[in-house]
Design a protein around this motif. Structure first.
Motif, PDB file in Angstrom:
ATOM      1  N   THR A 586       1.007  -1.123   0.037  1.00 37.21           N
ATOM      2  CA  THR A 586       0.065   0.007  -0.130  1.00 37.21           C
ATOM      3  C   THR A 586       0.994   1.298   0.013  1.00 37.21           C
ATOM      4  OG1 THR A 586      -0.110   0.094   2.470  1.00 37.21           O
ATOM      5  CG2 THR A 586      -1.698  -1.114   1.360  1.00 37.21           C
ATOM      6  N   GLY A 587       0.295   2.489   0.140  1.00 38.14           N
ATOM      7  CA  GLY A 587       0.935   3.556   0.080  1.00 38.14           C
ATOM      8  C   GLY A 587       1.763   3.929  -1.117  1.00 38.14           C
ATOM      9  N   PHE A 588       1.265   3.570  -2.533  1.00 35.68           N
ATOM     10  CA  PHE A 588       1.961   3.741  -3.536  1.00 35.68           C
ATOM     11  C   PHE A 588       1.939   5.271  -4.071  1.00 35.68           C
ATOM     12  CE2 PHE A 588       1.441  -0.964  -3.874  1.00 35.68           C
ATOM     13  CZ  PHE A 588       2.786  -1.243  -4.361  1.00 35.68           C
ATOM     14  N   ASP A 589       2.738   5.903  -4.486  1.00 37.33           N
ATOM     15  CA  ASP A 589       2.979   7.253  -5.089  1.00 37.33           C
ATOM     16  C   ASP A 589       3.721   7.266  -6.051  1.00 37.33           C
ATOM     17  OD1 ASP A 589       5.454   7.093  -3.822  1.00 37.33           O
ATOM     18  OD2 ASP A 589       4.916   8.466  -2.250  1.00 37.33           O
ATOM     19  N   PHE A 590       4.011   8.747  -6.665  1.00 39.49           N
ATOM     20  CA  PHE A 590       4.947   8.716  -7.848  1.00 39.49           C
ATOM     21  C   PHE A 590       6.243   8.166  -7.586  1.00 39.49           C
ATOM     22  CE2 PHE A 590       8.560  11.524  -9.126  1.00 39.49           C
ATOM     23  CZ  PHE A 590       8.554  11.129 -10.475  1.00 39.49           C
ATOM     24  N   GLU A 591       6.847   8.338  -6.476  1.00 39.92           N
ATOM     25  CA  GLU A 591       8.221   7.934  -6.161  1.00 39.92           C
ATOM     26  C   GLU A 591       8.388   6.461  -6.085  1.00 39.92           C
ATOM     27  OE1 GLU A 591      12.064   8.283  -6.121  1.00 39.92           O
ATOM     28  OE2 GLU A 591      10.923  10.060  -6.497  1.00 39.92           O
ATOM     29  N   SER A 592       7.585   5.721  -5.660  1.00 38.43           N
ATOM     30  CA  SER A 592       7.416   4.310  -5.624  1.00 38.43           C
ATOM     31  C   SER A 592       7.276   3.609  -7.102  1.00 38.43           C
ATOM     32  CB  SER A 592       6.544   3.731  -4.663  1.00 38.43           C
ATOM     33  OG  SER A 592       5.174   3.998  -4.967  1.00 38.43           O
ATOM     34  N   PHE A 593       6.452   4.505  -7.768  1.00 41.77           N
ATOM     35  CA  PHE A 593       6.359   3.886  -9.090  1.00 41.77           C
ATOM     36  C   PHE A 593       7.526   4.378 -10.004  1.00 41.77           C
ATOM     37  CE2 PHE A 593       1.785   2.997 -10.642  1.00 41.77           C
ATOM     38  CZ  PHE A 593       1.421   2.458  -9.548  1.00 41.77           C
ATOM     39  N   ARG A 594       8.218   5.466  -9.900  1.00 36.16           N
ATOM     40  CA  ARG A 594       9.490   5.574 -10.352  1.00 36.16           C
ATOM     41  C   ARG A 594      10.626   4.581 -10.200  1.00 36.16           C
ATOM     42  NH1 ARG A 594      14.099   8.408  -8.987  1.00 36.16           N
ATOM     43  NH2 ARG A 594      15.287   9.334 -10.579  1.00 36.16           N
ATOM     44  N   GLU A 595      10.678   4.340  -8.887  1.00 31.30           N
ATOM     45  CA  GLU A 595      11.716   3.290  -8.672  1.00 31.30           C
ATOM     46  C   GLU A 595      11.370   1.841  -9.359  1.00 31.30           C
ATOM     47  OE1 GLU A 595      11.672   2.959  -4.366  1.00 31.30           O
ATOM     48  OE2 GLU A 595      12.738   5.075  -4.146  1.00 31.30           O
ATOM     49  N   MET A 596       9.975   1.599  -9.353  1.00 28.25           N
ATOM     50  CA  MET A 596       9.688   0.307 -10.210  1.00 28.25           C
ATOM     51  C   MET A 596      10.119   0.491 -11.628  1.00 28.25           C
ATOM     52  SD  MET A 596       5.919  -0.451  -8.161  1.00 28.25           S
ATOM     53  CE  MET A 596       5.819  -1.747  -9.413  1.00 28.25           C
ATOM     54  N   GLN A 597       9.635   1.801 -12.393  1.00 28.56           N
ATOM     55  CA  GLN A 597      10.183   1.731 -13.599  1.00 28.56           C
ATOM     56  C   GLN A 597      11.344   1.520 -13.933  1.00 28.56           C
ATOM     57  OE1 GLN A 597       7.882   5.217 -15.416  1.00 28.56           O
ATOM     58  NE2 GLN A 597       6.462   3.814 -15.927  1.00 28.56           N
ATOM     59  N   GLY A 598      12.226   2.258 -12.912  1.00 21.48           N
ATOM     60  CA  GLY A 598      13.734   2.116 -13.168  1.00 21.48           C
ATOM     61  C   GLY A 598      14.458   0.933 -12.479  1.00 21.48           C
ATOM     62  N   ASP A 599      13.516  -0.039 -12.199  1.00 16.69           N
ATOM     63  CA  ASP A 599      14.169  -1.527 -11.469  1.00 16.69           C
ATOM     64  C   ASP A 599      15.126  -1.963 -12.360  1.00 16.69           C
ATOM     65  OD1 ASP A 599      14.031  -3.302  -8.896  1.00 16.69           O
ATOM     66  OD2 ASP A 599      13.665  -4.473 -10.637  1.00 16.69           O
ATOM     67  N   ASN A 600      16.154  -2.331 -11.870  1.00 16.02           N
ATOM     68  CA  ASN A 600      17.315  -3.200 -12.640  1.00 16.02           C
ATOM     69  C   ASN A 600      17.564  -4.543 -12.314  1.00 16.02           C
ATOM     70  OD1 ASN A 600      17.814  -0.910 -14.487  1.00 16.02           O
ATOM     71  ND2 ASN A 600      18.816   0.181 -12.713  1.00 16.02           N
ATOM     72  N   TYR A 601      16.616  -5.041 -11.520  1.00 16.51           N
ATOM     73  CA  TYR A 601      17.115  -6.228 -10.887  1.00 16.51           C
ATOM     74  C   TYR A 601      17.037  -7.423 -11.940  1.00 16.51           C
ATOM     75  CZ  TYR A 601      17.017 -10.127  -7.525  1.00 16.51           C
ATOM     76  OH  TYR A 601      17.443 -10.993  -6.590  1.00 16.51           O
ATOM     77  N   ASN A 602      18.182  -8.383 -12.056  1.00 17.33           N
ATOM     78  CA  ASN A 602      18.207  -9.459 -13.036  1.00 17.33           C
ATOM     79  C   ASN A 602      17.969 -10.799 -12.674  1.00 17.33           C
ATOM     80  OD1 ASN A 602      19.436 -11.428 -14.993  1.00 17.33           O
ATOM     81  ND2 ASN A 602      20.967  -9.746 -15.534  1.00 17.33           N
ATOM     82  N   LEU A 603      16.840 -11.327 -12.806  1.00 18.94           N
ATOM     83  CA  LEU A 603      16.168 -12.606 -12.536  1.00 18.94           C
ATOM     84  C   LEU A 603      17.057 -13.786 -12.992  1.00 18.94           C
ATOM     85  CD1 LEU A 603      12.468 -11.949 -12.477  1.00 18.94           C
ATOM     86  CD2 LEU A 603      13.934 -12.658 -10.450  1.00 18.94           C
ATOM     87  N   ASN A 604      17.755 -13.404 -14.203  1.00 19.91           N
ATOM     88  CA  ASN A 604      18.638 -14.292 -15.025  1.00 19.91           C
ATOM     89  C   ASN A 604      20.116 -14.478 -14.095  1.00 19.91           C
ATOM     90  OD1 ASN A 604      19.474 -15.909 -17.183  1.00 19.91           O
ATOM     91  ND2 ASN A 604      20.595 -14.487 -17.940  1.00 19.91           N
ATOM     92  N   ALA A 605      20.548 -13.510 -13.659  1.00 22.66           N
ATOM     93  CA  ALA A 605      21.419 -13.470 -12.667  1.00 22.66           C
ATOM     94  C   ALA A 605      21.149 -14.351 -11.373  1.00 22.66           C
ATOM     95  CB  ALA A 605      22.074 -12.299 -12.291  1.00 22.66           C
ATOM     96  N   GLN A 606      20.162 -13.956 -10.966  1.00 20.32           N
ATOM     97  CA  GLN A 606      19.721 -14.750  -9.761  1.00 20.32           C
ATOM     98  C   GLN A 606      19.671 -16.221  -9.881  1.00 20.32           C
ATOM     99  OE1 GLN A 606      16.002 -13.379  -7.241  1.00 20.32           O
ATOM    100  NE2 GLN A 606      15.214 -15.229  -7.894  1.00 20.32           N
ATOM    101  N   LYS A 607      19.391 -16.595 -10.926  1.00 17.94           N
ATOM    102  CA  LYS A 607      19.315 -18.189 -11.175  1.00 17.94           C
ATOM    103  C   LYS A 607      20.553 -18.627 -11.584  1.00 17.94           C
ATOM    104  CE  LYS A 607      17.369 -22.134 -12.500  1.00 17.94           C
ATOM    105  NZ  LYS A 607      16.702 -22.941 -11.712  1.00 17.94           N
TER     106      LYS A 607
END
Length: 851
Positions: A586-607
Motif C-alpha cells: 500500500t501507499g504507492f505514489d509517484f516515487e515508488s512507481f518511479r523506482e519500479m520503472q527504473g528497477d534493474n533487478y536481473n532474475l537471470n543472474a539470480q538463477k
C-alpha cells in the motif's frame, strides 16, 4: 540498415563529404530554415475558427480548438512542422515506395512490401469509414498539406538537402488519408513476432527432432505470472461457443512436418532474410519488444485514487516513434468531445496512449499469434493456379508499378491464394522439386502464402478515436471492440477510482494447429474457423487484488479454451513487478512507481550466479574476479562492475553452448526466451546441448560454465582493462539514437548530423528497465523504454512522463535530443493537461487563424 540501402548511399560517399562541408558552411540557412514557427500567428484558410497552440519548455504542444475539424487539422499541421521527414519516410516504407526516395538499391525491399500490400489494404479501409471518423482523418490530411503548401525542400527538413544529392528530382507529394492508415499496418507488423518464430522452428526441424526444437521454444511455465489468473468465460458465453471449442492439437497431416521443413528450407531462409532486412527500417522485431504497464486501485495509493504506469519497449530510433501532445476542445460538446493528453504517432490522428479528462489507458503488446504460413501446391502446368481440395484454382493477381529515383520503373505481379499473398517468390523463384515420397500427389512446385489478420481491412483507426472520446469503462470497452490488429493489453483507470483490463484483437480460432509451424494449404483441414468473439476475450474490472500487471506475459492460463499464442514472453518482468507490488502492498505514489520503472533487478543472474559461485575454477586469478559476484544485489546499474562481469559471462555462456549448433542467423539473442531455455537446461547437466560438437571432448554444464567465465574475463580485460574494480556496465551498455534512414548510412559525416549518443545506461534484457541488447551483436541497446508515463487519477496535472530523444525531428534543434538526460536518469517532466496547468507551463504560443 539493410545492405542494399547502405551500398546505395555509399556510392555517394565522396559527394556526401563535400556536402557535409557545404552543410557546415550554410548552417544558419539550411539547418535553421526548417525549424518550425512556434509563436506569433499563421494564417490557414482551411480553418473555420481560431486555434491556439501552446508549447512548454520541451516543445510539447497543446492544441485548443473550438471544433473537431480545426483540432485535427491543427494536429496534422503541427506534426508536419516537427516531423515531416519522419512522416514522409514512414509512408514510403509502408507503401513499398522506398525506391522513389533512394533508388534501385531499395527495389527488393519494395517488392517484399508490395507483396504484403499494406497500402492496398489501407485504401480499402477508407470507403468503409463512417463520416464521424472519416472527417477527422480528412481534416488531419488538410493540416499536413497546408504545411506542405508553404514549405519545400530543406524548408521542410534538413534530410531533403542530403537526399537532393542522391535524388535531385524528388518532391514530397501531398498527404493522403491512406498514408495515415498504412502506418497502422507497419506497427502491427513490427509488433507481430510469431512469424519469425514459426520460420525458425521450421528451419531447425531440418537438423533437430521435434523434442529438441521444443526445448528451444519451451512452454510457458505454470509458475510464471498470468495477467488474469482467475478469469473464466462466463457460463452464458461458453454455451454460445458450441462445437467451436475443442482441444487444440499440433499439426496432423499426411506430410511429415520434418519433410516439409526440409523441402522448403531455402524459401524459409529467404523469407527470414527479408524480415530481418525490413526490421532495420521498421525497427527490430522480437527480442525485448513488448512493454510494462500496471495499475493499482486507490486502496493501495497514498491519494486514494488509482495510479497507472506504462513504458512501451520499442526499437531505439531518432527521432522517437512517439510525439507527445494534448488535443483539447475549448468547450467539450457532442460535436467536439476531445480533451486528451498523451502520446501520438506523427502521421496518425489522435492520441495512442494517454488520458482524457476522465479516464486513462496504457498498452502493452499481447504478442497474439495472428499469422500462419501456408504451403501451397502449385499447378506444374499453370503457375497461376494452386490446389484446393484436389482441384486447381486460379490465383488473384495484382500488378504493381515500382517507380525508382531517376525515372526507371519495375513491374511486379503479386499473386494471392485464399490464404493471402505468396511471400516466398519475391526473392527466390519457384523451383521444380522432385520428392517422390513427400505426398500422395507428388507435387513438384510449391509456394508459401502468409495469412495474417493485418492483411484484412481493419478498424484500428476508429478504435483510437473512440478511446480519445471515452468517458467511462463502458465507452472504453466499446472502443476496444475495434482494436482489431496489433492486439494490446489495455489497462484502464478513471477519476471515479475504477481500474480495469481488456484484451482486444482479431484472433483466429484454430482447430487443427497450435500456430507453431507452417501448415499444408491444399485442403480445408487447417483453415481458421472464424475469430474469437469479443465477448469471450479476457477482461476484468476492479479485481479483488487491487492491481493489474501486464508485461507481455500470458494473459490467461491453459484453461482458456482458445489459442492466443504459444510464444508468450516468459514473464521475468511481470514476476519482478509483482514482487515489488506485493512487497510494498500500500501507499504507492509517484516515487515508488518511479523506482519500479527504473528497477534493474536481473532474475537471470539470480538463477545462474549461484551455480557459477559453486564451481571450482582451478585458477586463483579467475576466482578473485568471480568474487565480484558474491555480494552482488543483481541490480544492473550502469556503474556496476558485477553487472558487466555477469553480462559478459552470459554472452559467452550462450556462445559456448549454442553457437556450434546453429547458423549465425539463429544464434541466441540473449533475450527472455533464451533465459527460459537456459533456466531449464541448467537442471540437466549432461544435456545434449552442453556438448560442443566441434570439439573431440564431451562437455557438460560445469565445463561450459567454466569456459564461458574464463572467456568473459578475457574479454573484459581486453576491453576495459586489467582492474576489475574499474569495470562498469555502462562502458559496455550504451544507447545510440540513430535516424532510421540517413542516420544508418554507414557514411560517418552524415551519421554525425542525424545521430546522437552513445550514452551509458543501466538495465538490460528481461529487466523492468528494459534497455535490451542483442547478444549476437554487441551490448549496445537495441530496444528501450520508448517512453515512460505515470498517471495520477487523483490529479491528472500531477502526472509525469518522458520520451526520448526529443520532440523535434529537426537535427540541431534544441528539442532534437534534450530529453535524453531525463530519460537516461529516470527523471520525468510534468504532464500537465488542464488549461491552467498548460498556461502555467507555456513557453511559446502560436495562433492559427483562418483568412
Amino acid at each position: 540498415m539493410i545492405p542494399q540501402f547502405r551500398k546505395g548511399l555509399q556510392i555517394f560517399g565522396a559527394i556526401a563529404v563535400i556536402l557535409t562541408v557545404t552543410v557546415t558552411s550554410l548552417t544558419l540557412y539550411w539547418v535553421t530554415d526548417s525549424w518550425p514557427q512556434q509563436s506569433g500567428q499563421i494564417l490557414l484558410p482551411q480553418l473555420s475558427d481560431r486555434v491556439e497552440v501552446r508549447r512548454d519548455a520541451y516543445g510539447i504542444p497543446h492544441i485548443y480548438a473550438s471544433n473537431s475539424h480545426d483540432l485535427f487539422l491543427a494536429q496534422g499541421y503541427i506534426h508536419a512542422q516537427d516531423r515531416f521527414w519522419q512522416m514522409d519516410f514512414w509512408r514510403h516504407l509502408g507503401a513499398g515506395r522506398l525506391s522513389e526516395l533512394f533508388g534501385e538499391s531499395q527495389l527488393k525491399t519494395d517488392q517484399f512490401l508490395r507483396t504484403l500490400g499494406w497500402a492496398r489494404i489501407a485504401q480499402q479501409e477508407i470507403p468503409t469509414l463512417p463520416n464521424e471518423f472519416l472527417a477527422p482523418l480528412t481534416a488531419y490530411t488538410e493540416g499536413v498539406n497546408a504545411y506542405l503548401q508553404e514549405h519545400h525542400s530543406t524548408d521542410l527538413s534538413l534530410e531533403y538537402g542530403i537526399l537532393k544529392v542522391m535524388n535531385p528530382s524528388y518532391k514530397p507529394e501531398p498527404w493522403q488519408p491512406e498514408h495515415t492508415l498504412t502506418w497502422a499496418k507497419v506497427m502491427a507488423w513490427d509488433l507481430g513476432t510469431n512469424l519469425d518464430e514459426e520460420i525458425e522452428r521450421a528451419v531447425l526441424l531440418q537438423t533437430y527432432s521435434p523434442e529438441q526444437v521444443n526445448e528451444l521454444f519451451p512452454p510457458y511455465s505454470n509458475q510464471a505470472p498470468v495477467i488474469l489468473p482467475d478469469w473464466k468465460i462466463a457460463q452464458k458465453d461458453s454455451k454460445l461457443m458450441g462445437n467451436q471449442l475443442g482441444e487444440i492439437t499440433s499439426v496432423e497431416t499426411e506430410v511429415p512436418m520434418e519433410a516439409i521443413a526440409e523441402l522448403l528450407s531455402p524459401s524459409f531462409n529467404s523469407i527470414s532474410e527479408q524480415i530481418s532486412a525490413l526490421a532495420s527500417l521498421t525497427g527490430p522485431r522480437g527480442g525485448e519488444i513488448g512493454s510494462n504497464s500496471w495499475v493499482v486501485s486507490g486502496a493501495k495509493t497514498s491519494t486514494g485514487k488509482p495510479l497507472l504506469a506504462n513504458d512501451p519497449h520499442l526499437g531505439i530510433q531518432m527521432p522517437s516513434i512517439w510525439y507527445e501532445m494534448g488535443l483539447h476542445c475549448t468547450s467539450k460538446t457532442a460535436d467536439c468531445p476531445y480533451d486528451v493528453t498523451g502520446f501520438s504517432f506523427a502521421g496518425m490522428v489522435g492520441i495512442i496512449i494517454g488520458h482524457s479528462d476522465r479516464i486513462a489507458w496504457g498498452c502493452t503488446n499481447v504478442g497474439a499469434d495472428t499469422m500462419d504460413l501456408y504451403i501451397e501446391k502449385i499447378n506444374p502446368e499453370n503457375p497461376n493456379q494452386y490446389e484446393v481440395n484436389g482441384k486447381w484454382v486460379d490465383m488473384e493477381q495484382v500488378t504493381e508499378t515500382i517507380q525508382m529515383a531517376g525515372g526507371k520503373t519495375e513491374l511486379q505481379t503479386v499473386r494471392y491464394t485464399r490464404h493471402g499473398p505468396l511471400i516466398s517468390e519475391t526473392y527466390s523463384k519457384l523451383k521444380p522439386l522432385l520428392v517422390p515420397d513427400l505426398t500422395r500427389n507428388n507435387p513438384d512446385i510449391y509456394a508459401i502464402a502468409l495469412r495474417w489478420t493485418g492483411l484484412e481491412p481493419a478498424r484500428l483507426f476508429t478504435a483510437i478515436l473512440q478511446l480519445n472520446q471515452a468517458q467511462n469503462w463502458q465507452d472504453f470497452r466499446k472502443a476496444a471492440q475495434d482494436f482489431d490488429i496489433a492486439a494490446q493489453n489495455l489497462v484502464y483507470a478513471d477519476i471515479d477510482g475504477n481500474i480495469g483490463y481488456q484484451m482486444p484483437g482479431k484472433l483466429p480460432i484454430r482447430t487443427k494447429s497450435d500456430g507453431r509451424y507452417p501448415l499444408p494449404g491444399w485442403t480445408d483441414e487447417h483453415e481458421w474457423n472464424g475469430y474469437i468473439p469479443f465477448e469471450q476475450l479476457p477482461f476484468t474490472f476492479n479485481p479483488p487484488s487491487g492491481y493489474i500487471v501486464t508485461a507481455n506475459n500470458a494473459v490467461v492460463d491453459e484453461s482458456y479454451p482458445y489459442l492466443i499464442t504459444k510464444d508468450w514472453d516468459y514473464g521475468f518482468r511481470a514476476q519482478r513487478i509483482l514482487e515489488l507490488l506485493n512487497t510494498k502492498k500500500t501507499g504507492f505514489d509517484f516515487e515508488s512507481f518511479r523506482e519500479m520503472q527504473g528497477d534493474n533487478y536481473n532474475l537471470n543472474a539470480q538463477k545462474l550466479v549461484p551455480i557459477l559461485l559453486n564451481l571450482p575454477l582451478g585458477d586463483s586469478h579467475l576466482e578473485r574476479i568471480r568474487d565480484l559476484l558474491k555480494d552482488w544485489d543483481f541490480q544492473m546499474g550502469e556503474q556496476s562492475s558485477a553487472a558487466a562481469l555477469f553480462e559478459s559471462f552470459w554472452t559467452q555462456l550462450l556462445t559456448a553452448t549454442f553457437h556450434d549448433n546453429f547458423l549465425a542467423d539463429f544464434w541466441p539473442n540473449g533475450g527472455q526466451r533464451w533465459m527460459k531455455v537456459m533456466a531449464d537446461l541448467v537442471e540437466r547437466q549432461e544435456s545434449f546441448w552442453w556438448d560442443n560438437v566441434l570439439t573431440p571432448e564431451v562437455e557438460n554444464r560445469n565445463l561450459i560454465f567454466q569456459k564461458a567465465f574464463s572467456a568473459a574475463v578475457a574479454e573484459l580485460e581486453n576491453r576495459l582493462g586489467k582492474n576489475p574494480q574499474g569495470w562498469e556496465w555502462g562502458d559496455l551498455h550504451q544507447a545510440t539514437f540513430r535516424n532510421q534512414s540517413l542516420g544508418q548510412s554507414g557514411i560517418a559525416p552524415i551519421e554525425a548530423i542525424f545521430n546522437r549518443g552513445g550514452v551509458a545506461i543501466a538495465g538490460g534484457n528481461a529487466i523492468v528497465n528494459a534497455t535490451a541488447w542483442n547478444a549476437r551483436k554487441s551490448f549496445e541497446a537495441t530496444w528501450i523504454p520508448s517512453m515512460r508515463m505515470i498517471l495520477d487519477l487523483s490529479d491528472l496535472n500531477a502526472s509525469v512522463a518522458v520520451t526520448s530523444p526529443g520532440q523535434s525531428g529537426h537535427a540541431f534543434h534544441r528539442h532534437y535530443a534534450d530529453l535524453i538526460p531525463l530519460w537516461r536518469n529516470l527523471d520525468y517532466h510534468p504532464m500537465v493537461s488542464s488549461r491552467p496547468g498548460v498556461e502555467a507551463n507555456t513557453i511559446d504560443t502560436l495562433i492559427l487563424l483562418p483568412n
